[in-house]
Scaffold this motif. Structure first.
Motif, PDB file in Angstrom:
ATOM      1  N   ALA A 197       0.778  -1.249   0.178  1.00  0.00           N
ATOM      2  CA  ALA A 197       0.052   0.006   0.128  1.00  0.00           C
ATOM      3  C   ALA A 197       0.689   1.116   0.192  1.00  0.00           C
ATOM      4  CB  ALA A 197      -0.991  -0.091   1.242  1.00  0.00           C
ATOM      5  N   ALA A 198       2.040   1.338   0.962  1.00  0.00           N
ATOM      6  CA  ALA A 198       2.836   2.591   0.661  1.00  0.00           C
ATOM      7  C   ALA A 198       3.413   2.621  -0.480  1.00  0.00           C
ATOM      8  CB  ALA A 198       3.902   2.200   1.850  1.00  0.00           C
ATOM      9  N   CYS A 199       3.833   1.487  -1.190  1.00  0.00           N
ATOM     10  CA  CYS A 199       4.655   1.718  -2.630  1.00  0.00           C
ATOM     11  C   CYS A 199       3.527   2.244  -3.555  1.00  0.00           C
ATOM     12  CB  CYS A 199       5.057   0.415  -3.165  1.00  0.00           C
ATOM     13  SG  CYS A 199       6.632  -0.388  -2.327  1.00  0.00           S
ATOM     14  N   LEU A 200       2.313   1.759  -3.531  1.00  0.00           N
ATOM     15  CA  LEU A 200       1.240   2.285  -4.215  1.00  0.00           C
ATOM     16  C   LEU A 200       0.833   3.716  -4.044  1.00  0.00           C
ATOM     17  CD1 LEU A 200      -1.107  -0.682  -4.739  1.00  0.00           C
ATOM     18  CD2 LEU A 200       0.515   0.087  -6.306  1.00  0.00           C
ATOM     19  N   LEU A 201       0.979   3.988  -2.768  1.00  0.00           N
ATOM     20  CA  LEU A 201       0.929   5.581  -2.530  1.00  0.00           C
ATOM     21  C   LEU A 201       2.134   6.469  -3.127  1.00  0.00           C
ATOM     22  CD1 LEU A 201      -0.139   5.314   1.319  1.00  0.00           C
ATOM     23  CD2 LEU A 201      -1.633   6.364  -0.905  1.00  0.00           C
ATOM     24  N   LEU A 202       3.115   5.905  -3.051  1.00  0.00           N
ATOM     25  CA  LEU A 202       4.183   6.352  -3.874  1.00  0.00           C
ATOM     26  C   LEU A 202       4.208   6.779  -5.185  1.00  0.00           C
ATOM     27  CD1 LEU A 202       7.398   4.914  -2.017  1.00  0.00           C
ATOM     28  CD2 LEU A 202       6.472   7.367  -1.692  1.00  0.00           C
ATOM     29  N   ALA A 203       3.599   5.587  -5.942  1.00  0.00           N
ATOM     30  CA  ALA A 203       3.142   5.799  -7.382  1.00  0.00           C
ATOM     31  C   ALA A 203       2.084   6.890  -7.519  1.00  0.00           C
ATOM     32  CB  ALA A 203       2.915   4.316  -7.865  1.00  0.00           C
ATOM     33  N   LEU A 204       1.137   6.852  -6.596  1.00  0.00           N
ATOM     34  CA  LEU A 204       0.051   7.904  -6.738  1.00  0.00           C
ATOM     35  C   LEU A 204       0.721   9.059  -6.571  1.00  0.00           C
ATOM     36  CD1 LEU A 204      -2.806   8.263  -7.101  1.00  0.00           C
ATOM     37  CD2 LEU A 204      -2.954   8.271  -4.535  1.00  0.00           C
ATOM     38  N   ALA A 205       1.499   9.426  -5.911  1.00  0.00           N
ATOM     39  CA  ALA A 205       2.295  10.785  -5.771  1.00  0.00           C
ATOM     40  C   ALA A 205       2.854  11.176  -6.739  1.00  0.00           C
ATOM     41  CB  ALA A 205       3.286  10.753  -4.386  1.00  0.00           C
ATOM     42  N   CYS A 206       3.544  10.003  -7.598  1.00  0.00           N
ATOM     43  CA  CYS A 206       4.497  10.466  -8.431  1.00  0.00           C
ATOM     44  C   CYS A 206       3.060  10.928 -10.075  1.00  0.00           C
ATOM     45  CB  CYS A 206       5.184   9.343  -9.084  1.00  0.00           C
ATOM     46  SG  CYS A 206       6.701   8.837  -8.130  1.00  0.00           S
ATOM     47  N   LEU A 207       2.202  10.091 -10.019  1.00  0.00           N
ATOM     48  CA  LEU A 207       1.290  10.328 -11.178  1.00  0.00           C
ATOM     49  C   LEU A 207       0.671  11.569 -10.750  1.00  0.00           C
ATOM     50  CD1 LEU A 207      -0.490   6.771 -11.222  1.00  0.00           C
ATOM     51  CD2 LEU A 207       0.863   8.026 -13.089  1.00  0.00           C
ATOM     52  N   VAL A 208       0.397  11.928  -9.675  1.00  0.00           N
ATOM     53  CA  VAL A 208       0.012  13.243  -9.383  1.00  0.00           C
ATOM     54  C   VAL A 208       0.660  14.590 -10.000  1.00  0.00           C
ATOM     55  CG1 VAL A 208      -0.682  15.237  -7.538  1.00  0.00           C
ATOM     56  CG2 VAL A 208      -1.457  12.738  -7.353  1.00  0.00           C
ATOM     57  N   LYS A 209       1.990  14.184  -9.695  1.00  0.00           N
ATOM     58  CA  LYS A 209       3.061  15.342 -10.217  1.00  0.00           C
ATOM     59  C   LYS A 209       3.471  15.014 -11.819  1.00  0.00           C
ATOM     60  CE  LYS A 209       6.386  16.756  -8.107  1.00  0.00           C
ATOM     61  NZ  LYS A 209       7.747  17.267  -7.210  1.00  0.00           N
ATOM     62  N   LEU A 210       3.151  14.065 -12.296  1.00  0.00           N
ATOM     63  CA  LEU A 210       3.279  13.912 -13.786  1.00  0.00           C
ATOM     64  C   LEU A 210       2.633  14.739 -14.511  1.00  0.00           C
ATOM     65  CD1 LEU A 210       4.370  11.731 -15.941  1.00  0.00           C
ATOM     66  CD2 LEU A 210       2.080  10.685 -15.772  1.00  0.00           C
ATOM     67  N   GLU A 211       3.634  15.283 -15.455  1.00  0.00           N
ATOM     68  CA  GLU A 211       3.021  16.507 -16.503  1.00  0.00           C
ATOM     69  C   GLU A 211       2.063  15.876 -17.348  1.00  0.00           C
ATOM     70  OE1 GLU A 211       4.388  20.065 -19.289  1.00  0.00           O
ATOM     71  OE2 GLU A 211       5.634  19.023 -17.958  1.00  0.00           O
ATOM     72  N   GLU A 212       0.732  16.585 -17.398  1.00  0.00           N
ATOM     73  CA  GLU A 212      -0.146  15.969 -18.649  1.00  0.00           C
ATOM     74  C   GLU A 212      -0.202  16.643 -19.641  1.00  0.00           C
ATOM     75  OE1 GLU A 212      -4.443  13.842 -17.811  1.00  0.00           O
ATOM     76  OE2 GLU A 212      -4.253  16.165 -17.282  1.00  0.00           O
ATOM     77  N   ARG A 213       0.746  16.379 -20.893  1.00  0.00           N
ATOM     78  CA  ARG A 213       0.884  17.153 -21.881  1.00  0.00           C
ATOM     79  C   ARG A 213       0.000  16.398 -22.986  1.00  0.00           C
ATOM     80  NH1 ARG A 213       7.686  17.230 -22.526  1.00  0.00           N
ATOM     81  NH2 ARG A 213       8.063  18.436 -20.637  1.00  0.00           N
ATOM     82  N   PRO A 214      -0.490  17.296 -23.889  1.00  0.00           N
ATOM     83  CA  PRO A 214      -1.387  16.840 -25.040  1.00  0.00           C
ATOM     84  C   PRO A 214      -0.581  16.030 -25.721  1.00  0.00           C
ATOM     85  CG  PRO A 214      -1.352  19.448 -24.888  1.00  0.00           C
ATOM     86  CD  PRO A 214      -0.234  18.931 -23.909  1.00  0.00           C
ATOM     87  N   LEU A 215      -1.444  14.764 -26.137  1.00  0.00           N
ATOM     88  CA  LEU A 215      -0.647  13.624 -26.667  1.00  0.00           C
ATOM     89  C   LEU A 215      -0.684  14.200 -28.427  1.00  0.00           C
ATOM     90  CD1 LEU A 215      -2.764  10.604 -25.446  1.00  0.00           C
ATOM     91  CD2 LEU A 215      -0.631  11.397 -24.700  1.00  0.00           C
ATOM     92  N   ARG A 216       0.632  13.639 -28.789  1.00  0.00           N
ATOM     93  CA  ARG A 216       0.973  13.805 -30.280  1.00  0.00           C
ATOM     94  C   ARG A 216      -0.185  13.272 -31.054  1.00  0.00           C
ATOM     95  NH1 ARG A 216       6.523  11.799 -29.017  1.00  0.00           N
ATOM     96  NH2 ARG A 216       7.993  13.924 -28.413  1.00  0.00           N
ATOM     97  N   GLY A 217      -0.598  14.093 -32.084  1.00  0.00           N
ATOM     98  CA  GLY A 217      -1.393  13.636 -33.128  1.00  0.00           C
ATOM     99  C   GLY A 217      -2.634  14.145 -32.853  1.00  0.00           C
ATOM    100  N   ARG A 218      -2.906  14.927 -31.501  1.00  0.00           N
ATOM    101  CA  ARG A 218      -4.290  15.505 -31.346  1.00  0.00           C
ATOM    102  C   ARG A 218      -4.193  16.999 -31.893  1.00  0.00           C
ATOM    103  NH1 ARG A 218      -5.898  13.611 -25.186  1.00  0.00           N
ATOM    104  NH2 ARG A 218      -6.717  11.502 -25.968  1.00  0.00           N
ATOM    105  N   SER A 219      -5.100  17.619 -32.699  1.00  0.00           N
ATOM    106  CA  SER A 219      -4.950  18.747 -33.010  1.00  0.00           C
ATOM    107  C   SER A 219      -6.229  19.687 -32.377  1.00  0.00           C
ATOM    108  CB  SER A 219      -5.155  18.782 -34.541  1.00  0.00           C
ATOM    109  OG  SER A 219      -6.407  18.012 -34.888  1.00  0.00           O
TER     110      SER A 219
END
Length: 208
Positions: free
Chosen positions: A186-208
């Motif tokens: 559970a602690a490892c998954l919370l760390l994964a969640l924290a990283c996902l929260v900080k992950l920059e959500e850039r527009p995906l290539r191919g979308r106009s």
């Protein structure tokens, strides 16, 4: 970097669980190796289904991180619940619960790899993909080793997996060991969640 770390913790947790959960069913539940293999099918299948759902959703959702955030949060909460009371669940309920946790873990895998590939130049994509794959495998090795160390320390058995598989002299110690393992997951998954929260959500290539 945050995508790679999220992959490290998410895939590491999944790999670690696939190593220790069969031992849980064989030692505490008294299942044979073949019955234990059947019991962990939901754990194995959940990640595949979660990755399929998440991968398809990325093409339909502009805010594509949401499904992985919800999935990993779900998995973290599920592991915490299992840590608190897995020993009071039936074999079937425990197996299904692990499958639901695995489904949540699976939702993070396509999002992290696509986000990483989307963040680099085309000529760097091979390096980025290889680095992500390496750290997923590295995470599996590290987390599995940690889970094994917890099991050996708390269960009071010898230094080999064959000892765990054949020794049930200290069932209380085994329950404590697996409770700590699930808490660590559970602690490892919370760390994964924290990283996902900080992950920059850039527009995906191919979308106009």
């Amino acid at each position: 970097a945050t995508g790679v770390l999220a992959s490290f913790f998410a895939m590491g947790t999944f790999t670690g669980l696939t190593v220790v959960v069969p031992l849980l069913f064989e030692t505490l539940r008294g299942l044979s190796p073949s019955q234990s293999g059947i019991a962990v099918i939901p754990l194995m299948a959940g990640t595949v289904l979660g990755a399929m759902v998440s991968g398809q959703a990325m093409y339909r959702l502009r805010r594509y991180k949401r499904i992985s955030l919800a999935g990993v949060a779900w998995a973290s909460a599920g592991m915490a619940i299992l840590a608190a009371g897995f020993d009071r669940l039936s074999d079937t309920t425990l197996s299904v619960g692990l499958g639901l946790v695995s489904f949540g873990i699976g939702t993070a895998l396509p999002v992290t790899i696509v986000s990483i590939q989307n963040a680099v130049e085309f000529h760097e994509m091979g390096t980025a993909t290889a680095a992500t794959t390496f750290f997923r495998q590295f995470g599996g090795a590290i987390v599995a080793a940690v889970f094994g160390a917890i099991l050996f320390a708390e269960a009071g058995v010898g230094s080999g997996l064959e000892d765990v598989g054949t020794t049930v002299a200290d069932p209380v110690g085994l329950v404590t060991a697996f409770r700590w393992i699930f808490a660590a997951a559970a602690a490892c998954l919370l760390l994964a969640l924290a990283c996902l929260v900080k992950l920059e959500e850039r527009p995906l290539r191919g979308r106009s």
